[in-house]
Write a protein that holds these residues in place. Structure first.
Motif, PDB file in Angstrom:
ATOM      1  N   ALA A 126       0.764  -1.299  -0.050  1.00 41.07           N
ATOM      2  CA  ALA A 126      -0.024  -0.049   0.073  1.00 41.07           C
ATOM      3  C   ALA A 126       0.893   1.269  -0.069  1.00 41.07           C
ATOM      4  O   ALA A 126       1.792   1.219   0.879  1.00 41.07           O
ATOM      5  N   TYR A 127       0.286   2.134  -0.725  1.00 39.11           N
ATOM      6  CA  TYR A 127       0.869   3.541  -0.683  1.00 39.11           C
ATOM      7  C   TYR A 127       0.166   4.643  -0.981  1.00 39.11           C
ATOM      8  O   TYR A 127      -1.029   4.564  -1.510  1.00 39.11           O
ATOM      9  N   PRO A 128       0.606   6.015  -0.493  1.00 36.53           N
ATOM     10  CA  PRO A 128      -0.412   6.952  -0.945  1.00 36.53           C
ATOM     11  C   PRO A 128      -0.043   7.238  -2.370  1.00 36.53           C
ATOM     12  O   PRO A 128       0.951   6.839  -2.825  1.00 36.53           O
ATOM     13  N   LEU A 129      -1.144   7.793  -2.874  1.00 33.87           N
ATOM     14  CA  LEU A 129      -1.138   7.924  -4.391  1.00 33.87           C
ATOM     15  C   LEU A 129       0.080   8.744  -4.832  1.00 33.87           C
ATOM     16  O   LEU A 129       0.737   8.273  -5.994  1.00 33.87           O
ATOM     17  N   GLN A 152      -4.768   9.915  -1.139  1.00 39.57           N
ATOM     18  CA  GLN A 152      -5.703   8.800  -0.931  1.00 39.57           C
ATOM     19  C   GLN A 152      -4.701   7.354  -0.828  1.00 39.57           C
ATOM     20  O   GLN A 152      -3.778   7.233  -1.817  1.00 39.57           O
ATOM     21  N   TYR A 153      -5.058   6.398   0.242  1.00 36.31           N
ATOM     22  CA  TYR A 153      -4.315   5.433   0.167  1.00 36.31           C
ATOM     23  C   TYR A 153      -4.564   4.151  -0.869  1.00 36.31           C
ATOM     24  O   TYR A 153      -5.932   3.775  -1.038  1.00 36.31           O
ATOM     25  N   ILE A 154      -3.549   3.660  -1.647  1.00 41.52           N
ATOM     26  CA  ILE A 154      -4.029   2.634  -2.730  1.00 41.52           C
ATOM     27  C   ILE A 154      -3.421   1.467  -2.250  1.00 41.52           C
ATOM     28  O   ILE A 154      -2.204   1.288  -1.823  1.00 41.52           O
ATOM     29  N   GLU A 155      -4.108   0.230  -2.146  1.00 40.24           N
ATOM     30  CA  GLU A 155      -3.809  -0.953  -1.917  1.00 40.24           C
ATOM     31  C   GLU A 155      -3.609  -1.654  -3.223  1.00 40.24           C
ATOM     32  O   GLU A 155      -4.420  -1.698  -3.992  1.00 40.24           O
ATOM     33  N   LEU A 156      -2.438  -2.214  -3.620  1.00 40.02           N
ATOM     34  CA  LEU A 156      -2.043  -2.783  -4.807  1.00 40.02           C
ATOM     35  C   LEU A 156      -2.587  -4.033  -4.910  1.00 40.02           C
ATOM     36  O   LEU A 156      -2.586  -4.876  -3.846  1.00 40.02           O
ATOM     37  N   PRO A 157      -3.162  -4.565  -5.993  1.00 43.64           N
ATOM     38  CA  PRO A 157      -3.731  -5.864  -6.287  1.00 43.64           C
ATOM     39  C   PRO A 157      -2.623  -7.040  -6.104  1.00 43.64           C
ATOM     40  O   PRO A 157      -2.675  -8.178  -5.980  1.00 43.64           O
ATOM     41  N   ALA A 158      -1.447  -6.358  -6.629  1.00 42.20           N
ATOM     42  CA  ALA A 158      -0.128  -7.484  -6.935  1.00 42.20           C
ATOM     43  C   ALA A 158       1.023  -6.526  -6.887  1.00 42.20           C
ATOM     44  O   ALA A 158       1.106  -5.252  -6.892  1.00 42.20           O
ATOM     45  N   LEU A 159       2.253  -7.129  -6.671  1.00 42.12           N
ATOM     46  CA  LEU A 159       3.329  -6.663  -6.320  1.00 42.12           C
ATOM     47  C   LEU A 159       3.971  -6.065  -7.795  1.00 42.12           C
ATOM     48  O   LEU A 159       5.131  -5.589  -7.794  1.00 42.12           O
ATOM     49  N   TYR A 179      -1.342  -2.463 -16.644  1.00 38.83           N
ATOM     50  CA  TYR A 179      -2.227  -3.037 -15.413  1.00 38.83           C
ATOM     51  C   TYR A 179      -2.241  -2.252 -14.200  1.00 38.83           C
ATOM     52  O   TYR A 179      -3.513  -2.071 -13.764  1.00 38.83           O
ATOM     53  N   PHE A 180      -1.209  -1.740 -13.791  1.00 36.26           N
ATOM     54  CA  PHE A 180      -1.438  -0.829 -12.327  1.00 36.26           C
ATOM     55  C   PHE A 180      -2.249   0.315 -12.796  1.00 36.26           C
ATOM     56  O   PHE A 180      -2.860   0.750 -11.776  1.00 36.26           O
ATOM     57  N   LEU A 181      -2.084   1.115 -13.833  1.00 33.93           N
ATOM     58  CA  LEU A 181      -2.618   2.312 -13.819  1.00 33.93           C
ATOM     59  C   LEU A 181      -4.436   1.872 -14.132  1.00 33.93           C
ATOM     60  O   LEU A 181      -5.264   2.712 -13.392  1.00 33.93           O
ATOM     61  N   ASN A 182      -4.761   0.781 -14.636  1.00 32.44           N
ATOM     62  CA  ASN A 182      -6.092   0.478 -14.677  1.00 32.44           C
ATOM     63  C   ASN A 182      -6.766   0.131 -13.408  1.00 32.44           C
ATOM     64  O   ASN A 182      -7.937   0.513 -13.199  1.00 32.44           O
ATOM     65  N   GLU A 183      -5.680  -0.439 -12.482  1.00 32.51           N
ATOM     66  CA  GLU A 183      -6.313  -0.731 -11.196  1.00 32.51           C
ATOM     67  C   GLU A 183      -6.298   0.434 -10.299  1.00 32.51           C
ATOM     68  O   GLU A 183      -7.264   0.388  -9.273  1.00 32.51           O
ATOM     69  N   ILE A 184      -5.481   1.191 -10.490  1.00 33.48           N
ATOM     70  CA  ILE A 184      -5.263   2.295  -9.247  1.00 33.48           C
ATOM     71  C   ILE A 184      -6.189   3.513  -9.638  1.00 33.48           C
ATOM     72  O   ILE A 184      -6.493   4.467  -8.974  1.00 33.48           O
ATOM     73  N   ILE A 185      -6.372   3.912 -11.087  1.00 29.69           N
ATOM     74  CA  ILE A 185      -6.939   5.032 -11.470  1.00 29.69           C
ATOM     75  C   ILE A 185      -8.594   4.644 -11.917  1.00 29.69           C
ATOM     76  O   ILE A 185      -8.722   3.906 -12.566  1.00 29.69           O
ATOM     77  N   ASP A 186      -9.701   5.415 -11.127  1.00 28.58           N
ATOM     78  CA  ASP A 186     -10.976   5.272 -11.643  1.00 28.58           C
ATOM     79  C   ASP A 186     -11.255   5.650 -13.066  1.00 28.58           C
ATOM     80  O   ASP A 186     -11.513   6.820 -13.260  1.00 28.58           O
ATOM     81  N   ALA A 187     -11.471   4.673 -13.873  1.00 19.00           N
ATOM     82  CA  ALA A 187     -11.585   4.950 -15.391  1.00 19.00           C
ATOM     83  C   ALA A 187     -13.015   5.647 -15.611  1.00 19.00           C
ATOM     84  O   ALA A 187     -12.844   6.330 -16.688  1.00 19.00           O
ATOM     85  N   LYS A 188     -13.800   5.852 -14.625  1.00 20.49           N
ATOM     86  CA  LYS A 188     -15.236   6.456 -14.965  1.00 20.49           C
ATOM     87  C   LYS A 188     -14.942   7.979 -14.510  1.00 20.49           C
ATOM     88  O   LYS A 188     -15.753   8.757 -15.072  1.00 20.49           O
ATOM     89  N   ALA A 189     -13.897   8.431 -13.831  1.00 22.42           N
ATOM     90  CA  ALA A 189     -13.602   9.687 -13.369  1.00 22.42           C
ATOM     91  C   ALA A 189     -12.443  10.436 -13.992  1.00 22.42           C
ATOM     92  O   ALA A 189     -12.478  11.535 -14.166  1.00 22.42           O
TER      93      ALA A 189
END
Lengths: 863, 291
Positions: A34-37, A62-69, A75-85
């Motif tokens: 986990a990291y702050p963004l 905001q704190y981001i919890e990573l799905p994998a290391l 992959y990571f950008l799709n996971e951490i950034i809300d694509a609807k916003a």
């Protein structure tokens, strides 16, 4: 020079794209979970060399919890950034995270719509955004999904016979909302499910009608509330012959109707040689009849689809009902096994003519006993594993049985007992699994078994003095069909303007034209066993997309690819489907459709009745599948919320329809059928008008159909065109339901149809005996197929309900009269010969009529 | 058995609910047409019956036509004009039909136009080794052989006749041989039930190109006086495809008796612009005496 510039530009563009792709595919490895963004973005920049640029809307604290290391940058950008916003845009080494304005952000709203009292799924319920009347409807499992922008909305959820529900919503993320609607308390208010709201949302209702079992109000023969009797109130639907043999849709034969019970095809849909349908109204939730503009997920028959959905069972409390009429007794029990998780619904129906007959024979001290009965059992089990997973198990067993037993004195010291049984019935099973993959994707996978069996058993046994009966003769005959199917289908609803359906189906059909077992110990004969199975395989892929263009135009287009393999013969067809709906005015729509349908199974029948001996046989190298092409054009106009007028024109062309040849005379139909049928073509066109009133104390429906239907076969009727057996020119029906009080309501139905064509042997010719070439006698023949018209058909039925609300339920007495004014409708016409006392012969037309004035009464109790 | 029991119940149901009444609808009127009837037997006299069809309203027993114009050809060569004998029967003097030839007929009559047909005569199929055996249940078994010509579709008919003191007349028989599979009346168990009430014709579908041994069964109690020698005649007809279809359609019609449960069957015809049958057969027979 110009070409060189273009080439250079292309190279530059592709290298730029390659560069961006190269950046996005760079592999990353993070030491922490986990990291702050903002730290995470710095870490990414460190590892990839990319520079981030973003607007203040991005909350970098905001704190981001990573799905994998480990994984790619993409992959990571799709996971951490809300694509609807936020939109992610890459330019060389830079990555821009650009905020999307809230008004443009789309969030999906999905869930199930159910009955608040019973928990039953509500099929085709509408969810409408009242601001602009866009929305969707629930699918066959009650699931709905559509997308909304990020702002406050009012959603109206409607279903006919239920109170509208209005909810306010401010979507900030994809949301799941399950909605329970409350039923209206007025009983029998509406018969036909009106689509007044549905007209404004992203679903079409081209050439289709829906009905729920609680709205069945047209009683059939002997007061039996029958599905098929209720269907004939719709335009374009007729009964085949009075009470005999299914129903006719748009001049197609009853064998061209696909009847699905919880997705399982039912092959023989009648009891008592066609008088009643096999579907017990107690077990039915929702019925949809599609006559044209077929969606791509339906196929296999060319005339219509009757999609019947069984009740899931009450998830809140135990309930049920029972009824007793002149012909049958029925019992239904439903309720939760585990509240809101597991439910069951059990319906049983049995006729009891045999019990009465047995009693009469016993009183008469007869050596013969026997009788006839039919029965049905529907059972459904539903279990909800989670909000996303649900499993359904449905089974239906139904059959007819005739049996005859006789014991007689064979010799002075021995008795002989004979037993004969003739039985037939369906056994269907489906195991279905619903899974919501995401708020936009709904999937259903079904495992299906359908079996139809016709069985004959003859047994003889002998009892010598002082001994018990010993079997000395046994004969058994079986025929039928057995289907095994695996089906997977998906609903993908990316936004409110698109609705996609796609899937696959794989079936194995085992057809048994006839297997025999014979054993005769008396004559010391060898046992014989002859079993023949025709195996055929079917694979289907389908896809359809419904698109809304603007607010006025809705299009559904799709295709179905079907392939069929039987004994080394292979057929493959692509069936295009298209339908469209356009709003000329909020109350006025025009519709149009085209569909191609293919049927690989033929019903081979030797009789004009719907007999259980009829055989479903697959296509062969000689007998090709039936292809049908149908075009429709129509319009709907709503005078008010309740009154609606529809008009539709259809034109249908079918190839490879079968008819028995002029001199068809083989007994062993199953073995010789290829040689005794002729393939030809048929074409029909018609105009259907329907006026319905669906709200208030007085409701009703008036339907009129004008149609023409012809057939042509190269070797039949001298190759000349003739009227199809289902060419009823005028068909008119009126249904009126009147609620007098909370306790009393009645319905009156009147149907009129011009005469169906019939073949009449009206010519006599001299014929030579094949055994004595010098002997001449007279034989009647027919010169034209279907050259005669039966008299017009009309009938009025009346039904009245008296209810009493008791402490634990509702008691209902129903009195119904079939054929109120005792019209003698012709089922069959023949020429009859009479000789007077002077030996003069005269000829006249005689008709056989079934069912004159027939009153009946039934009692039911709902708890 | 399955059909009988099923239909019995359907009939009961019909009788229970249905009623029959006369309709006040005119029987459709139809134009009469020429009717030709002729089964040409090889080595027999060439005879043809000519009549006209009649609608039911104008039913009369005399529909035969005594003064029709009939031209007959053999292998497309004119044989002559046929002469009326009596009751609609025409002949060509004492001309006999030859095997292996084709025959064409043209019949014309004022207001009825011209009807035409054609047939090809066959060679007879010889019966070999006719024998008998007395079996249980008063069953008399006849066994015979014949050769079926390979690589062509052949059709046959068997008739069994018994001598009644003055002439041979048809008697009932049954057979469980495969050739009668698909017969118009199902064979059940026991000699009383399974007489061939259906068709007596069969095709070589199951016996193509073989020497066939066929057994048929008759009642042994036909002759009451056991002292008298019983004389039987077995006739094997080699018939055309049209003959086969005609016999089957006629038998089907009479078996079904215009029942509403069956689809309509029409009499097979190979006559253009008319009705009837013009076809041929070649017969071989053997007589056997039961001691």
């Amino acid at each position: 020079m110009r070409k060189l510039l273009i080439l250079f530009s292309c190279l530059l563009f592709s290298s730029s794209v390659f560069g961006q792709e190269h950046l996005m595919s760079k592999q990353l490895e993070f030491p922490n979970v986990a990291y702050p963004l903002h730290e995470l973005l710095n870490e990414i920049s460190k590892q990839t060399g990319a520079e981030f640029s973003y607007t203040s809307e991005l909350n970098t604290n905001q704190y981001i919890e990573l799905p994998a290391l480990t994984g790619s940058l993409k992959y990571f950008l799709n996971e951490i950034i809300d694509a609807k916003a936020f939109k992610i845009i890459t330019r060389e080494n830079k990555i821009f995270l650009i905020g999307i304005p809230p008004s443009e952000r789309k969030y999906s709203i999905s869930g199930f719509i159910t009955d608040s009292e019973t928990g039953e799924s509500l099929i085709n319920a509408s969810v409408v955004n009242v601001e602009n009347y866009t929305g969707t409807i629930s699918n066959n499992f009650g699931f709905y999904s559509f997308s909304l922008n990020q702002k406050v909305y009012k959603l109206q959820i409607s279903y006919v016979g239920y109170q509208d529900a209005v909810i306010s919503i401010f979507p900030k993320q994809d949301t799941s909302i399950n909605i329970a609607l409350e039923p209206k308390t007025i009983l029998n208010e509406i018969k036909v499910v009106a689509d007044k709201k549905g007209n404004n949302i992203n679903h079409q209702f081209v050439s289709s009608n829906t009905i729920t079992s609680d709205k069945f109000c047209n009683s059939g023969i002997l007061g039996e509330n029958d599905l098929f009797q209720n269907l004939i109130q719709f335009p374009g639907v007729q009964s085949a012959n009075e009470g005999l043999g299914g129903f006719i849709v748009r001049n197609g034969s009853p064998a061209q109707n696909l009847i699905l019970l919880d997705d399982v095809p039912v092959y023989y849909s009648s009891h008592l040689f066609g008088l009643f349908s096999v579907f017990n109204p107690d077990a039915i939730n929702h019925v949809k009849l599609i006559k044209g503009g077929f969606p791509a997920h339906y196929g296999g028959r060319v005339s219509s689809v009757l999609d019947i959905r069984m009740k899931d069972g009450n998830s809140k409390k135990l309930g049920g009902d029972f009824s007793i009429g002149l012909l049958t007794a029925k019992f239904n029990l439903h309720g939760p096994i585990k509240k809101d998780k597991t439910t069951f619904n059990l319906s049983v129906r049995r006729s009891y003519l045999d019990l009465l007959l047995k009693g009469i024979l016993a009183l008469a001290d007869s050596d013969v006993t026997g009788g006839y009965y039919y029965g049905d059992l529907n059972f459904k089990l539903t279990h909800k594993f989670s909000q996303r997973d649900k499993i359904f198990f449905s089974t239906y067993w139904g059959g007819d049985l005739i049996n005859l037993k006789n014991t007689e004195q064979a010799t002075t010291t021995s008795k002989e007992k004979t037993e004969n049984k003739v039985g037939w019935g369906n056994f269907t099973n489906s195991l279905r699994w619903n899974h919501i993959y995401s708020n936009h994707l709904f999937g259903n996978t079904s495992l299906i078994l359908s079996r139809y069996t016709f069985l004959v058993k003859d047994k003889k046994s002998v009892q010598n003095e002082g001994e018990s009966f010993k079997e000395n003769y046994n004969y058994q005959f079986r025929s039928g069909i057995r289907d095994f199917t695996l089906k997977s289908e998906f609903d993908w609803i990316p936004d409110s303007k698109h609705y996609l359906k796609f899937g696959m189906e794989s079936s194995l059909h085992h057809t048994k034209p006839g297997s025999e077992l014979y054993r005769n110990s008396n004559k010391n004969e060898q046992n014989t066993y002859n079993d023949q199975i025709i195996s055929s395989k079917e694979l289907i892929l389908f896809g359809e997309c419904q698109i809304q263009f603007g607010k006025k135009f809705l299009v559904n287009m799709g295709s179905r690819w079907s392939s069929f393999i039987v004994e080394g013969t292979y057929y493959s067809t692509i069936e295009p489907r298209f339908s469209a709906q356009y709003y000329l005015h909020p109350k006025w729509t025009v519709t149009g459709s085209f569909s191609q349908m293919t049927q690989y199974l033929h019903l081979v029948t030797t009789s004009s009745l719907s007999l259980p001996t009829d055989l479903w046989l697959p296509v062969t190298s000689k007998i090709k599948p039936i292809d049908s092409f149908q075009y429709t054009g129509g319009t709907n106009y709503s005078f008010s919320k309740s009154i609606k007028l529809t008009a539709e024109y259809y034109h249908k062309l079918s190839r490879n329809v079968l008819e028995f040849s002029d001199a068809y005379f083989f007994q062993n139909v199953s073995a010789d059928w290829e040689n005794i049928v002729e393939a030809g073509k048929s074409w029909s066109n018609g105009l259907e008008l329907n006026l319905s009133k669906t709200n208030g104390k007085t409701t009703g429906n008036m339907a009129y159909t004008f149609s023409k239907s012809f057939v042509k076969y190269p070797e039949i009727n001298s190759g000349k065109t003739f009227a199809s057996p289902y060419d009823r020119r005028h068909d008119f029906s009126v249904l009126l339901n009147q609620k007098l009080s909370k306790k009393v309501d009645f319905s009156v139905a009147w149907v009129y149809g011009s005469g169906l064509p019939a073949t009449l042997s009206s010519t006599n010719i001299s014929s030579v005996s094949p055994y004595y070439p010098g002997k001449i006698s007279s034989t009647p023949i027919f010169s034209h197929r279907n050259g005669f018209r039966l008299p017009d058909y009309h009938r009025m039925d009346f039904s009245i309900n008296f209810r009493k609300f008791k402490k634990h339920g509702i008691r209902t007495w129903n009195i119904s009269i079939n054929n109120v004014y005792n019209r003698k409708n012709a089922n069959y016409v023949s020429i009859s010969e009479t000789k007077n006392e002077f030996g003069t012969t005269s000829y006249s037309l005689k008709q056989i009529s079934l069912f004159a004035f027939l009153p009946s009464v039934s009692y039911s109790y709902k708890f | 058995m399955k059909y009988q029991l099923l239909f019995l119940n359907i009939c009961l149901l019909f009788f229970h609910f249905s009623c029959e009444e006369e309709l006040q609808v005119p029987i459709p009127d139809e134009e009469p047409k020429l009717v030709i009837n002729s089964l040409l037997g090889v080595d027999s006299l060439l005879r043809v019956h000519v009549s006209k069809s009649s609608v039911f309203q104008e039913q009369s027993s005399n529909t035969f036509l005594p003064d029709a114009n009939i031209i007959i050809k053999e292998n497309n060569q004119l044989l002559g004009k046929m002469i009326h004998e009596n009751d609609g029967w025409y002949s060509l003097n004492s001309y006999t039909v030859k095997a292996g030839n084709s025959y064409q007929i043209e019949v014309s009559y004022p207001d009825l136009g011209t009807a035409e047909s054609e047939t090809k005569t066959l060679q007879k199929a010889a019966i070999t080794n006719l024998s008998y055996q007395i079996k249980e249940e008063n069953k008399l078994e006849f066994t015979f052989q014949f050769d079926d010509e390979a690589l062509q579709e052949n059709y046959y008919m068997i008739l069994l006749k018994a001598y009644n003191g003055t002439s041979f007349s048809d008697i009932d028989f049954y057979s469980d041989n495969i050739i009668f599979n698909g017969n118009l009346s199902g064979n059940s168990i026991g000699i009383q039930q399974n007489m061939l009430r259906g068709s007596h014709t069969f095709s070589d579908e199951n016996i193509d190109g073989e020497t066939n041994s066929i057994s048929i069964y008759a009642f042994n109690e036909l002759f009451n006086d056991s002292e008298v020698n019983q004389e039987y005649k077995l006739e094997l007809y080699h018939i055309t495809s049209d003959y086969f279809k005609y016999e089957r359609s006629l038998t089907a019609y009479y078996n079904r008796d215009d029942s509403p449960f069956y689809k309509k069957v029409n009499l097979h015809s190979n006559v253009s612009c008319g009705y009837g049958i013009f076809t041929s057969y070649a017969i071989d027979s053997k007589t056997i005496t039961i001691q």
